[in-house]
Structures are given as structure tokens and as C-alpha cells.
Design a protein around this motif. Sequence first.
Motif, short mmCIF file in Angstrom:
data_model
loop_
_atom_site.label_atom_id
_atom_site.label_comp_id
_atom_site.label_asym_id
_atom_site.label_seq_id
_atom_site.Cartn_x
_atom_site.Cartn_y
_atom_site.Cartn_z
N MET A 1 0.82 -1.21 0.00
CA MET A 1 0.00 0.00 0.00
C MET A 1 0.84 1.25 0.00
SD MET A 1 -2.99 -0.87 -0.36
CE MET A 1 -3.96 0.60 -0.02
N SER A 2 2.14 1.10 0.17
CA SER A 2 2.96 2.31 0.16
C SER A 2 2.89 2.97 -1.21
CB SER A 2 4.41 1.95 0.50
OG SER A 2 5.24 3.02 0.15
N ASP A 3 2.91 4.30 -1.20
CA ASP A 3 2.86 4.98 -2.49
C ASP A 3 4.25 5.29 -2.99
OD1 ASP A 3 2.25 8.39 -1.46
OD2 ASP A 3 3.50 6.84 -0.60
N ALA A 4 5.22 4.62 -2.46
CA ALA A 4 6.60 4.97 -2.79
C ALA A 4 7.30 3.87 -3.59
CB ALA A 4 7.39 5.26 -1.53
N VAL A 6 6.80 2.95 -6.90
CA VAL A 6 6.86 2.99 -8.35
C VAL A 6 8.30 3.20 -8.79
CG1 VAL A 6 5.89 4.05 -10.40
CG2 VAL A 6 4.61 4.08 -8.27
N PRO A 7 8.84 2.30 -9.61
CA PRO A 7 10.24 2.46 -9.99
C PRO A 7 10.42 3.61 -10.98
CG PRO A 7 9.23 0.64 -11.18
CD PRO A 7 8.20 1.15 -10.23
N VAL A 8 11.55 4.24 -10.88
CA VAL A 8 11.86 5.32 -11.82
C VAL A 8 12.60 4.70 -13.00
CG1 VAL A 8 13.12 7.46 -12.14
CG2 VAL A 8 12.07 6.96 -9.96
N GLN A 9 12.02 4.85 -14.20
CA GLN A 9 12.76 4.38 -15.37
C GLN A 9 13.32 5.62 -16.05
OE1 GLN A 9 9.39 3.98 -17.52
NE2 GLN A 9 8.32 2.73 -16.05
N ASP A 10 14.22 5.38 -16.97
CA ASP A 10 14.72 6.51 -17.73
C ASP A 10 13.72 6.82 -18.83
OD1 ASP A 10 16.07 8.49 -18.82
OD2 ASP A 10 17.90 7.37 -19.28
N ALA A 11 12.96 7.88 -18.63
CA ALA A 11 11.78 8.07 -19.46
C ALA A 11 12.03 8.80 -20.77
CB ALA A 11 10.71 8.81 -18.68
N THR A 12 13.00 9.72 -20.81
CA THR A 12 13.24 10.42 -22.08
C THR A 12 13.58 9.41 -23.14
OG1 THR A 12 15.30 10.91 -20.98
CG2 THR A 12 14.04 12.77 -21.83
N ARG B 129 10.05 17.00 -16.20
CA ARG B 129 10.45 16.26 -15.02
C ARG B 129 9.99 17.01 -13.78
NH1 ARG B 129 14.70 12.91 -16.88
NH2 ARG B 129 15.19 13.45 -19.02
N PRO B 163 11.17 9.17 -1.23
CA PRO B 163 12.42 8.43 -1.10
C PRO B 163 13.34 8.65 -2.30
CG PRO B 163 10.60 6.94 -1.53
CD PRO B 163 10.01 8.30 -1.39
N TYR B 172 9.35 11.68 -14.39
CA TYR B 172 8.21 12.38 -14.99
C TYR B 172 6.96 12.09 -14.16
CZ TYR B 172 10.79 13.69 -19.13
OH TYR B 172 11.68 14.27 -19.98
N GLN B 175 5.29 8.70 -13.91
CA GLN B 175 5.98 7.60 -13.23
C GLN B 175 5.67 7.56 -11.74
OE1 GLN B 175 9.77 9.03 -14.56
NE2 GLN B 175 10.00 7.31 -15.97
N SER B 177 2.86 7.72 -8.41
CA SER B 177 1.48 7.45 -8.03
C SER B 177 0.82 8.75 -7.58
CB SER B 177 1.47 6.45 -6.89
OG SER B 177 2.09 7.05 -5.76
N MET B 180 2.26 10.26 -4.43
CA MET B 180 3.57 10.86 -4.67
C MET B 180 3.43 12.19 -5.39
SD MET B 180 5.79 8.91 -3.40
CE MET B 180 7.38 8.66 -4.14
N ILE B 210 -3.55 6.72 1.74
CA ILE B 210 -2.69 7.80 1.27
C ILE B 210 -3.18 9.14 1.82
CG2 ILE B 210 -1.64 8.86 -0.76
CD1 ILE B 210 -0.98 5.93 -0.39
#
Lengths: 299, 360
Positions: A1-4, A6-12, B129, B163, B172, B175, B177, B180, B210
Amino acid sequence: MSDATVPVQDATESRTRHVLRTTFASWPAKLSLVVLTLALACAIAPSLIAPRDAFLQDLSLRLLPPAWEPRGQALYWLGTDQLGRDTVARIIHGARITLLVSVLAVVVSAVIGIAAGLAAGFYRGLTDAIILRLIDMQLAFPLILLVIAVVAVVGPSLTNLVIVMGLSGWPRFARIVRGSVLTVRHLEFVDAARAIGASQFRMMAHHILPNIMSAIIVYASFEVARMILLEATLSFLGLGVQPPTPTWGGMISEGRRYVNQSWTVAIAPGIAIAAVILAFNILGDALRDALDPQLEDRT
Amino acid sequence: MMKASTQHEHMSAAGRDLDEAEVLRVENLAAHLHTGGGVVRAVDGVSFSLRKGETLCIVGESGCGKSMTALAILGLLPRPAGRIVSGRVVLAGVGDLAMLSAEAMRKVRGRSISMVFQEPMTSLNPVFRIGWQISEAILMHEAIGREAARARAIAMLELVGIPSPETRYDAYPHQLSGGMRQRVMIAIALACQPQVMLADEPTTALDVTIQAQILRLMNRLKTETGSSLLLITHDLGVVAQMATRVCVMYAGVIVEEADVGALFARPLHPYTRGLLAAIPTSRSGGARGKLSTIAGMVPNLARLEPGCRFAARCPDVHDRCRMAEPPLAAPEGAGEGGRGVRCWLHLSAGPVAPALEAAP
């Protein structure tokens, strides 16, 4: 349930790559890319590609048919025109002026159209009304008549041609941009930008324009095709770039008188025009599909 | 710069009539929307005051003018329909916001007073970003370099509990939620350390766990940064958790104002009582019982009848309510500090009581 989580991908990377990959996925799009690359190469360095000088006249070789016909000569693949100039060389040289004029004209109309469309869609009210009426006025006026009038006054130079063609295109651009602005300006991030003190220019330049860029890019690709056609029309009417500078429209115009003796003189540049326009349109379509998130197959 | 400083002197002169502890005082604010269906009096004479470090909740149902009050304070009413027609919005150290020019107001927004919106999914620009967007907020108001702004932005991301802020700086919006993104919105709102943060239903679009995180975060940040919070909500649970003081709004006016404890302990206005009764509790019937509701709809603010605005829906309505609108006044026998209610039931029974504000 944590909202933290989501992995960061290299989006550009993924975004640009994704668009390019989707755009050139189908074979017509790939073929179009080849055609446009070829046209671009011709435009950039015609002398390197052309088999011989496009301006060299040889009256003993006038109106040769293409190489595969009985009277044809092997070195003149598409025959020669009424002054004995090689048709292949002239098409290759013609690409430069044709593409230059068309692309510059699109740039001119895009600059005016984006500015007008942004102002109309953002400020609404009186500004919007005035710009819309200007658009209506210009669209109601026959283009060819306008060009004849302008060319009659200022003369048919390359610069004038670009300006006139560019001016002819801005109303459509402005309409597209205005429509896109209207859909974007009420999104909350625009209000949010306002709420942290963004100036109006900043909101337009940083928050609205980048979000409507895909529509503009796609429309511009179609507009290049339209401008090539317009340039051909104007050259055909003798209002375009003047001889001996070869342009595709001008070649058709000159060649049509000799179409009985040598059909390639007029038909070959016509095919070149058709191929490049088709390529622009196919790529425009593919680009639109790739940039439209609603048509995206990924989540 | 010269211009700005002279303007500032002029402003602080106007801001002098605030109490020491007050950061924002709204006096008799009225904002109208000119629509095809007539003039909607969306905010019709609202007064309240926000003290330093306090959280003031404005609570009410949809269409009662809560959001319009917030937009009017920030000078963000929809144009050209919306306009502040009267009243003052005095911000400490700045002055009357309603009198500022568009350009001066632009400089105040984000720097001295900022806002968090309801919908975190669309409040961030999708093509930039998030770090850039926080830096932008800082660079717009402060003459510092890109690198310094970046460092501040990363610090803000850390402050709002995101974090690995260094990495997230380059993320971006899509990416992240919803929770966040709302944290990022809060980081943007607080980036220039404003005195007042407005939050318009900041947790409505988020799921319940949340919501709790975001509310705790806002409480913590309020203490850490020393800013005051004006929180707009329809959720009395949020009010109970967050508020120091509460203003209950109905049909464009404040109908009751009280400290949060007093309001929940002894609601005076029938509308407030109705709202509190409508909160589902474990005692209120569970699966069998029906939830309590307030019958009827908010009146059309373009065509208000004379008399109390709540008369048509009020269980305790009597003749006087239909004749004249009650003023917002201290209730009879009020010893409680700064309590106000707009209801004839709680005002002295004599002839129309002298109003605290200019009677309509």
C-alpha cells in the motif's frame, strides 16, 4: 500500500525511442523514410548525386525519350528536355529549391500560426475574435489570386515566394493550435502554474506549447506536402521560381508543351512530387499514431 | 527592483491593521460569476482570519463557494466571468491582495501564498520532469542559480517524504502514483516558504491510506515551516484531524465559525448539525440503518430568495427565517472565544439584531 514503490525508469529515452520505433514500424513508413532521405540528399548535395550538369544545354540531344525506349540514349535515363538538359539531373537539382521553399514556407506559417493560435486560445475574448476573423478573411480569399497580386507587385523571387506561401498557410496552423490550446488551457497544471506565480508568457511557452507540440509536428508534416504542391502549382502558372533554376513544378510547366515528343519531361517530376508528398503524408500519419497516447498499445 | 520596493512599503502600510498573530484576514469578500443564467453570487460576504501556525478549515458541500473563496483570495477566479466585487484580502507583509495589479499579484502567488489543488494526477505538467517543475517555482521568485535551485528542489522532495529524491528529481509525473504526485505538489507549493498555503480538497482524489499520509505530512510541514494552512474540504473527518478553527460555508456565506473542539462538541447552526449527523458512525445503524441526510439541494446562487439561505432545508425553520437573513453573530450567552453563527435561533429574540457586518 505504500505509495513509494513505483520504480523510476529513464523516461526520455523510452519516450523518444518509443515514438521513433512506433513511427517506423510499418513498411510504408520505412519506404517513406527512404524516399525522404533520398530527396533530402538530393536537396543537400545535388551536384554529387546528379549524373551530369543540370544546366548544360545540348540542342542536338533535345527531347530524348527515356533510355529504355528505342530512340533513347543509355546515359540519359529519363531523356532530355526541349533544350537538351538531362531530366534526371534536373529533378535532382529541383529537389533543392522545391524542398527549401516548402520547408521554409511551413516554418514561416508555423511561426505566425503558433503565435496567433496561442494568443487566440489563451486570451480568448476580443483577441480571439479578431484573430478568428482574420483567419476567416484569409481563408475566404482565393490563394492563387493573392499570390498573383503579390508577385505582380514585388516580383517572383525566392524570398517573396517563401513569404507569400508562408502567409497562405498560417490560418490553418492558427486554427489547429488554437483548438489544441483550448483543450490544454483548462487542465489543472496550467492553473497550478498560475497559482505559483507563472507569468502568462511562461504559461504559454512552458506549460501549454510543449503539451500541444505533437499536434503541431504532425500538422507540419502534412503542411510540407501541401506546400510542395502549392509551389508546383505556382511554378506551373509561372509565378514560382523563375527558369533556368529547376523546380519540379516549373519542369512540369515547361515539359507539358512537349509531352507528345517526350512524355518523361513532364511526367517524371510529377512522379517525384507525388512520391515525396505521399511519403510526407504516410510519415505524418505514422507520427500521429505514435504520438497519440490514446492509440498507444502500451499501458 | 525600485518599483517592487516602493510597492512593498505601500503594501505593508495597508497590512498594518492585522493583529500581530494574524497572517491572513479576509473581510467581507464577495465574488460574483457572470454566467449566461445571471449573476451567481458564489462568495457573498465572507470574513475570516487565519493566525500564524493555525489551520483553518472551510467546510461545506459542493457548490457552497469554498473553492471560489480560495480562488478569489489568490486572484485566480475564472476569467472573464469571475470578479471580486467587494471586500479585502489582507495578507501580512503584503497588503490587500484584492487591490494588487495582475503583475504584483503574480509575484505574490507562490512566494507569499500558494495553493495545492485537488487533482494530483493532472496538476503536474506531463511533459516536464518533476524536479524541473519544483526548480521552476523557486527560480520564478528568487534570483538564485539553476544548481542552487536544483539543490533546494531535492531538499524539498526529501522534506515531503519522497524516497531517493536525487533520482526522483528526474522522474516524470506519469511515473509517480497519486500520493507521490500530491507530495510533489506540496513541495512546489512550499518551495518558496509561503506564509499561507491554501489546499483545495488536497486528499479527495486519493485513496484512504494515502489520504492519512498526506494529511500527516501537511501537519508536519506546517509545524516545520511555520506557515499557516487554509484547508478546504467537505470531509469532516479531515476537519477533525487537521483544523484549529472551522468555518462552515453554505450557499456563499459562512454560517458558523468556531474552534474545532467547540464545533464538534456543540454545533449550533442546523446545517452544521445536519452535516455532523450525516457522518456514518459505527452506532448509526451499520447495514440496517439509513444514513442521515440533509434533504434538498443548495439553492441556486443566481436567484436567492430573501431570508435565511438554509430556510428551505432547515428542520427548525420558523417565520422569521423567511423574512430576513440572519447576520453572522456571536450566539446568545456565548462565552466561547470567537464563535459565530448565522441563525435566528441563536440570536437574541428581539427585533432584528444589529449585524456584525453590513446587512444586505
